[in-house]
Design a protein around this motif. Sequence first.
Motif, PDB file in Angstrom:
ATOM      1  N   GLN A 143       4.500  -0.811  -0.796  1.00 34.60           N
ATOM      2  CA  GLN A 143       3.760   0.292  -1.260  1.00 34.60           C
ATOM      3  C   GLN A 143       4.552   1.371  -1.394  1.00 34.60           C
ATOM      4  O   GLN A 143       4.267   2.151  -2.525  1.00 34.60           O
ATOM      5  CB  GLN A 143       2.689   0.611  -0.359  1.00 34.60           C
ATOM      6  N   ARG A 202       6.102 -10.219  -1.550  1.00 32.71           N
ATOM      7  CA  ARG A 202       4.849  -9.774  -0.998  1.00 32.71           C
ATOM      8  C   ARG A 202       4.272 -11.259  -0.736  1.00 32.71           C
ATOM      9  O   ARG A 202       3.494 -11.326   0.442  1.00 32.71           O
ATOM     10  CB  ARG A 202       4.221  -9.040  -1.925  1.00 32.71           C
ATOM     11  N   ASP A 251       6.583  -3.987   8.732  1.00 29.08           N
ATOM     12  CA  ASP A 251       5.315  -3.879   7.822  1.00 29.08           C
ATOM     13  C   ASP A 251       5.740  -3.784   6.486  1.00 29.08           C
ATOM     14  O   ASP A 251       5.945  -2.821   5.822  1.00 29.08           O
ATOM     15  CB  ASP A 251       4.716  -2.427   8.310  1.00 29.08           C
ATOM     16  N   TYR A 252       5.653  -4.954   5.968  1.00 32.13           N
ATOM     17  CA  TYR A 252       6.111  -5.356   4.578  1.00 32.13           C
ATOM     18  C   TYR A 252       5.523  -4.673   3.638  1.00 32.13           C
ATOM     19  O   TYR A 252       5.803  -4.249   2.719  1.00 32.13           O
ATOM     20  CB  TYR A 252       6.268  -6.738   4.535  1.00 32.13           C
ATOM     21  N   GLU A 253       3.931  -4.765   3.938  1.00 31.84           N
ATOM     22  CA  GLU A 253       3.036  -4.417   2.919  1.00 31.84           C
ATOM     23  C   GLU A 253       3.396  -2.791   2.775  1.00 31.84           C
ATOM     24  O   GLU A 253       3.233  -2.069   1.678  1.00 31.84           O
ATOM     25  CB  GLU A 253       1.589  -4.424   3.495  1.00 31.84           C
TER      26      GLU A 253
END
Length: 337
Positions: A90, A323, A84-86
Amino acid sequence: MRILYDPSPRATEDIFSASAKEKFFSTYDVIAWNGEDRDDFYRRHLPETEVLISQQPMERDRLDLAPKLRAIVNVETNFLPNVDYEACFQRGVHVIAPSSVFAAPVAEMAVGMALSLARGIHASHGDFLNGEELYGLDGNHTAELLAGSDVGFVGFGDLGRATHKLLAGFNPTVRAFDPWLPEGVLSRLGVIPASLDDVLSKSRFVFVVATITTENAHLLNAEKLGLMQQGAKLLLLSRAAVADFAALAEAAASGRILVATDVFPEEPVAKDDPIRKIPNILFSAHRAGALTSALENIGNYVLEDLGQIARGLPPVACKRAERETVMRIRSKPIDKS
């Protein structure tokens, strides 16, 4: 600094020299996975983990177990779509991979294969073994010089730049197509920014060194390969999926272009795969980057960036996931089976 260490499918002996391994385990608090139930292992140890060296899935549920996590290091060297790169972005978690360790060895292979295609080195060797050699000018009727030629790159990342550096002594005219780089950057790197069509139609040697993305699968199809000059050379050294292999084989079989490839759609290649009998292709069994020195540099780069992270500094040796692009990368995981 607490490190959860699960390098599979890499082996510790492959990516660390003896001295680097000793430094790694003596400097850091390393908790190594040793074959037990992975889910249970991660549940127990992620809460105190600051750096994760692993290629295992890290979706949000696992990330939620790791409030102290500062970095994920992928020593398989590909950015895989199992993170889960996002959420990482964050939370300020670096996701890094030492992928550039393979640039220099693959670049050397690229230049070697280009020379062999240009001068028929591999073909004339086979002729000699079969007692069919041709001497002097008779043996060079299709040969040409790499020196002073027109060279094109499809992709101009670490591998393209390393290959370009090795080609400098040949003084070629170099064009590069890379939709992720602005023209000014390409110009400052010493190449002519060009469209894909110009790279293919104006080059005697085309180095295909792009990573595979959601946009470029089978980018080099029959139509695009048809733009290449008669007798031009195409070298495929990064990701097989960038090319339509059926179209590539057909173009080589016709004698219109010569091909060298180190990668294939499925590996290992089946013994009865028809491509083995296609003429005008120089084959290499995905070995261009597989050198002990390159693999051990994985460990060296990791140690460098662990030192950075421990000092509260950003990693600099490894490539960082971005991103805007990371979820567009579609590299296959390595298979060590």
